[in-house]
Design a protein around this motif. Structure first.
Motif, short mmCIF file in Angstrom:
data_model
loop_
_atom_site.label_atom_id
_atom_site.label_comp_id
_atom_site.label_asym_id
_atom_site.label_seq_id
_atom_site.Cartn_x
_atom_site.Cartn_y
_atom_site.Cartn_z
N GLY A 15 0.82 -1.21 0.00
CA GLY A 15 0.00 0.00 0.00
C GLY A 15 0.85 1.25 0.00
O GLY A 15 0.35 2.35 -0.26
N GLU A 16 2.18 1.08 0.19
CA GLU A 16 3.06 2.27 0.19
C GLU A 16 3.66 2.54 -1.19
O GLU A 16 4.49 3.42 -1.35
CB GLU A 16 4.23 2.04 1.18
N SER A 20 5.13 -0.39 -7.38
CA SER A 20 5.21 0.59 -8.49
C SER A 20 6.61 1.14 -8.61
O SER A 20 7.13 1.29 -9.71
CB SER A 20 4.28 1.78 -8.23
N ILE A 46 -4.59 -6.45 0.70
CA ILE A 46 -4.46 -5.28 -0.20
C ILE A 46 -3.58 -4.23 0.47
O ILE A 46 -2.76 -3.58 -0.15
CB ILE A 46 -5.86 -4.70 -0.52
N MET A 132 7.64 8.27 -4.34
CA MET A 132 8.25 9.06 -5.40
C MET A 132 9.48 9.82 -4.85
O MET A 132 10.46 10.04 -5.57
CB MET A 132 7.24 10.02 -6.01
N THR A 226 -5.42 -15.73 -8.06
CA THR A 226 -4.01 -15.32 -7.90
C THR A 226 -3.14 -16.55 -7.98
O THR A 226 -3.50 -17.57 -7.38
CB THR A 226 -3.85 -14.63 -6.53
N1 COA Z 1 0.58 8.08 -6.33
C1 COA Z 1 -0.61 7.54 -6.65
N2 COA Z 1 -0.87 6.21 -6.72
C2 COA Z 1 0.16 5.41 -6.42
C3 COA Z 1 1.44 5.88 -6.08
C4 COA Z 1 1.62 7.28 -6.03
N3 COA Z 1 2.81 7.81 -5.69
N4 COA Z 1 2.25 4.81 -5.85
C5 COA Z 1 1.50 3.72 -6.07
N5 COA Z 1 0.24 4.06 -6.41
C6 COA Z 1 -0.87 3.18 -6.73
C7 COA Z 1 -0.45 2.15 -7.75
O1 COA Z 1 -0.62 2.68 -9.04
C8 COA Z 1 -1.42 1.04 -7.42
O2 COA Z 1 -2.66 1.38 -7.98
P1 COA Z 1 -3.19 0.57 -9.26
O3 COA Z 1 -3.32 -0.86 -8.80
O4 COA Z 1 -4.44 1.24 -9.59
O5 COA Z 1 -2.11 0.72 -10.30
C9 COA Z 1 -1.61 1.11 -5.92
O6 COA Z 1 -1.22 2.44 -5.55
C10 COA Z 1 -0.74 0.09 -5.17
O7 COA Z 1 0.58 0.46 -5.37
P2 COA Z 1 1.67 -0.67 -5.82
O8 COA Z 1 2.97 0.01 -5.85
O9 COA Z 1 1.19 -1.37 -7.03
O10 COA Z 1 1.62 -1.81 -4.67
P3 COA Z 1 2.15 -1.70 -3.17
O11 COA Z 1 3.60 -1.83 -3.14
O12 COA Z 1 1.52 -0.50 -2.56
O13 COA Z 1 1.52 -3.03 -2.54
C11 COA Z 1 -0.15 -4.68 -3.05
C12 COA Z 1 0.10 -3.23 -2.66
C13 COA Z 1 0.53 -4.99 -4.39
C14 COA Z 1 0.42 -5.61 -1.99
C15 COA Z 1 -1.67 -4.87 -3.17
O14 COA Z 1 -2.16 -3.88 -4.05
C16 COA Z 1 -1.98 -6.24 -3.68
O15 COA Z 1 -2.08 -6.45 -4.88
N6 COA Z 1 -2.09 -7.22 -2.76
C17 COA Z 1 -2.30 -8.61 -3.12
C18 COA Z 1 -3.74 -8.93 -3.49
C19 COA Z 1 -3.81 -10.38 -3.87
O16 COA Z 1 -3.43 -10.75 -4.96
N7 COA Z 1 -4.29 -11.22 -2.92
C20 COA Z 1 -4.45 -12.65 -3.17
C21 COA Z 1 -5.87 -13.04 -3.08
S1 COA Z 1 -6.09 -14.79 -3.25
#
Ligand code: COA
Length: 570
Positions: A15-16, A20, A46, A132, A226
């Motif tokens: 979420g941080e 990305s 998530i 960022m 997944t």
């Molecule tokens: N400004 C705005 N948005 C931003 C950002 C920024 N500086 N940095 C990241 N984001 C957005 C990303 O674009 C992403 O959004 P999107 O999915 O619409 O593209 C979102 O924030 C999450 O960021 P991301 O860098 O992709 O992931 P993360 O490191 O924050 O970790 C995850 C989050 C990946 C763990 C979570 O989103 C996830 O997918 N969890 C697993 C879910 C799953 O598969 N579970 C299994 C079920 S059986």
């Protein structure tokens, strides 16, 4: 050893924006002409939980994500705690400080760069932009090409609104300034841009989707799971361009049943799932074996059994893929090594299904699903499509008529005089149910006999090295890439070691295995599962007695682990 590549690990809380950040670095390096190999692991939730992204970049080809990192960027205290044992002299450590949630002890020889990521984002009232700030600092400190990074940021964030984009670009530049103020104190840097090659930077899942489209599929049905869902997301975008259809079914039993129906109707059809879904598909896989209907199932393996570890890596579905049906149910099982294979072996798997009129299971895995690599862009014109054998309309049509190669011509529904029943019941040559003992025996010989030529249909198993070796390493799936590097490094140390990299897992190319084993004093089989599943088949099908090396912690092997095991054996 002179290090020709650079490994950057970014870690923090889901979420941080950890993932990305890694994706941006990988894309920017690829656009600057670098080879890139990435690996990521994240929690099933998530938000919250430990998320990690590792980018390895080099001007030379890369086969795995590396032993450890040269640079660690920690967004929070957990990321520091999880990785602190790898902070060895010479590594660079970028971390959120002050006002982060931790104050690390910096081990001797580690080059530290405290960057107030959270504080800066807070001051800008744009909390999302913390990552960022980190990205700007990493770019300034380690020569990550700013021009291509900015391009990638704009591509990603322009769809999230102009304010979002401007905040993130501002945070990026602030991160650069903060790093510049600290001054560079280490030697790590990404190589300067070289002319970009004609490559794709693509994930394993998108590569399977690309291979499906290049391989001529016209029907795809799947249920989200997944780590396979992104394959369907890719196909959904592109299959309408080839006048094909994608359905999101209500479950995996429905999806494979629909795929079988589409194939019976004459269309190249497939589905993709993960272990739990493949378990549900068992009966219909048997239906495909019995009715001799072409179908491709891609299984992106995850931690099992049960719901297991959905977002973690494992290669533990080999038993299920080879035997996961009741009765004697023939199928072909292939396993991909890397993202390039995800494209080309999906095409090959579709050709195998269509030619041999049986289920084909293509095994990928969690680390590949989410790994992005630079791969040469495929030339659509160079893709070989093998069509199913179709009835030529002469003589009386019998769907399961015996033939020299065991493969009987198919007739699309509606073909004049070609009407037939493709039944899951045991049947005679014309397709009518027939439960007589001689017929059941004969039909088994037909269904299994037609697979005798598969070993010649696919490329020979690759042997890495010549002559007699002290240790031969047999690897499969994405573990092959780790072994390739381990073999090269061990040889550089004067150790006589060879590699054997099967892609055709079933029917097992026994002669290839035994020919390889004859040139090695000992055989080592590393695999990411608990039972040593390939070792089991090697003992069952060949005269080889391998040393089984298994890990099952949800992450791939590293080259150093394989090298240490070989040294231990010797
Ligand atoms: N400004 C705005 N948005 C931003 C950002 C920024 N500086 N940095 C990241 N984001 C957005 C990303 O674009 C992403 O959004 P999107 O999915 O619409 O593209 C979102 O924030 C999450 O960021 P991301 O860098 O992709 O992931 P993360 O490191 O924050 O970790 C995850 C989050 C990946 C763990 C979570 O989103 C996830 O997918 N969890 C697993 C879910 C799953 O598969 N579970 C299994 C079920 S059986």
């Amino acid at each position: 050893m002179e290090k020709k590549d650079l490994v950057i690990r970014i870690a923090g809380e889901g979420g941080e924006g950890v993932i990305s950040t890694g994706d941006f670095i990988a894309a920017a390096c690829a656009r600057a002409g670098q080879e890139v190999y990435t690996f990521k692991t994240f929690p099933a939730e998530i938000k919250g939980g430990y998320a990690m992204y590792q980018v390895r970049t080099s001007l030379d080809p890369l086969f795995n994500q590396g032993d450890t990192f040269d640079i660690l960027c920690a967004f929070n205290g957990e990321a520091y705690e999880v990785n602190r044992h790898r902070l060895v002299p010479g590594t660079a450590f970028v971390y959120d400080y002050p006002a982060g949630d931790f104050e690390p002890e910096i081990p001797d020889g580690v080059i530290a760069y405290p960057i107030p990521m959270s504080q800066t984002a807070k001051d800008m009232k744009s909390y999302r932009s913390k990552n960022m700030v980190a990205l700007g600092a990493l770019s300034a400190l380690f020569n990550i090409n700013e021009k291509t990074l900015i391009e990638v940021l704009i591509d990603k964030f322009k769809s999230k609104g102009p304010e979002n984009l401007s905040f993130n670009l501002e945070a990026f530049h602030k991160g650069k300034e903060l790093a510049a103020a600290l001054g560079k104190k280490d030697l790590w840097r990404v190589a300067d841009p070289v002319p970009a090659k004609d490559v794709l930077i693509i994930s394993g899942n998108d590569a399977v989707g690309l291979g499906a489209i290049l391989g001529g599929i016209r029907f795809y049905s799947a249920y989200p799971i997944t780590p396979a869902t992104e394959i369907a997301k890719f196909v959904a975008v592109h299959i309408p361009k080839v006048m094909g259809t994608l359905i999101q079914a209500e479950d995996e039993i429905a999806s494979i049943s629909q795929v079988l129906g589409a194939s019976y109707a004459g269309k190249r059809a497939m589905t993709a799932t993960s272990g739990p879904g493949l378990s549900l598909m068992g009966e219909m896989l048997g239906m495909a074996s019995m009715s001799e209907t072409p179908v491709l199932v891609v299984d992106v393996q995850r931690g099992g059994p049960g719901t297991g570890m959905p977002t973690k890596h494992e290669q533990s579905d080999l038993f299920l893929a080879i035997h996961g049906s009741h009765g004697d149910a023939p199928r072909i099982v292939m396993a991909v090594e890397d993202v390039g294979d995800c494209i080309h072996m999906t095409v090959e798997a579709l050709n195998l299904a269509e030619h041999y009129q049986c289920p084909v299971i293509l095994l990928s895995d969690g680390s590949l699903a989410f790994s992005t690599q630079t791969v040469p862009a495929p030339k659509p014109g160079a893709v070989k499509i093998v069509e199913r054998k179709r009835w030529d309309g002469t003589g009386e049509y019998k769907r399961y008529q015996a033939s020299p190669d065991g493969i009987s011509p198919m007739a699309d529904p509606g073909t004049p005089q070609g009407m037939h029943v493709a039944t899951g019941l045991e049947h005679g040559p014309a397709g009518a149910p027939n439960h007589s003992p001689p017929n059941h025996e004969a039909m088994h010989r037909k269904r299994f006999g037609k697979l005798k030529t598969v070993v010649d249909f696919v490329a020979p198993t690759q042997v890495d090295g010549e002559g007699q070796a002290d240790v031969g390493i047999i690897a499969w799936g994405s573990t092959i890439g780790v072994v390739r590097e381990a073999v090269a490094r061990l040889r550089a140390d004067g150790i006589k070691v060879k590699g054997f990299y099967p892609k055709l897992m079933y029917p097992m190319p026994v002669a290839h295995y035994e020919a390889f084993a004859a040139t090695c004093n000992k055989i080592l089989v590393p695999e990411v599962n608990f039972q040593g599943q390939l070792s089991h088949f090697i003992r069952a099908e060949t005269a080889i007695m391998p040393i089984s090396m298994t890990i099952c912690g949800g992450v791939p092997f590293t080259p150093i682990q394989i090298m240490n095991k070989v040294r231990e054996i010797l």
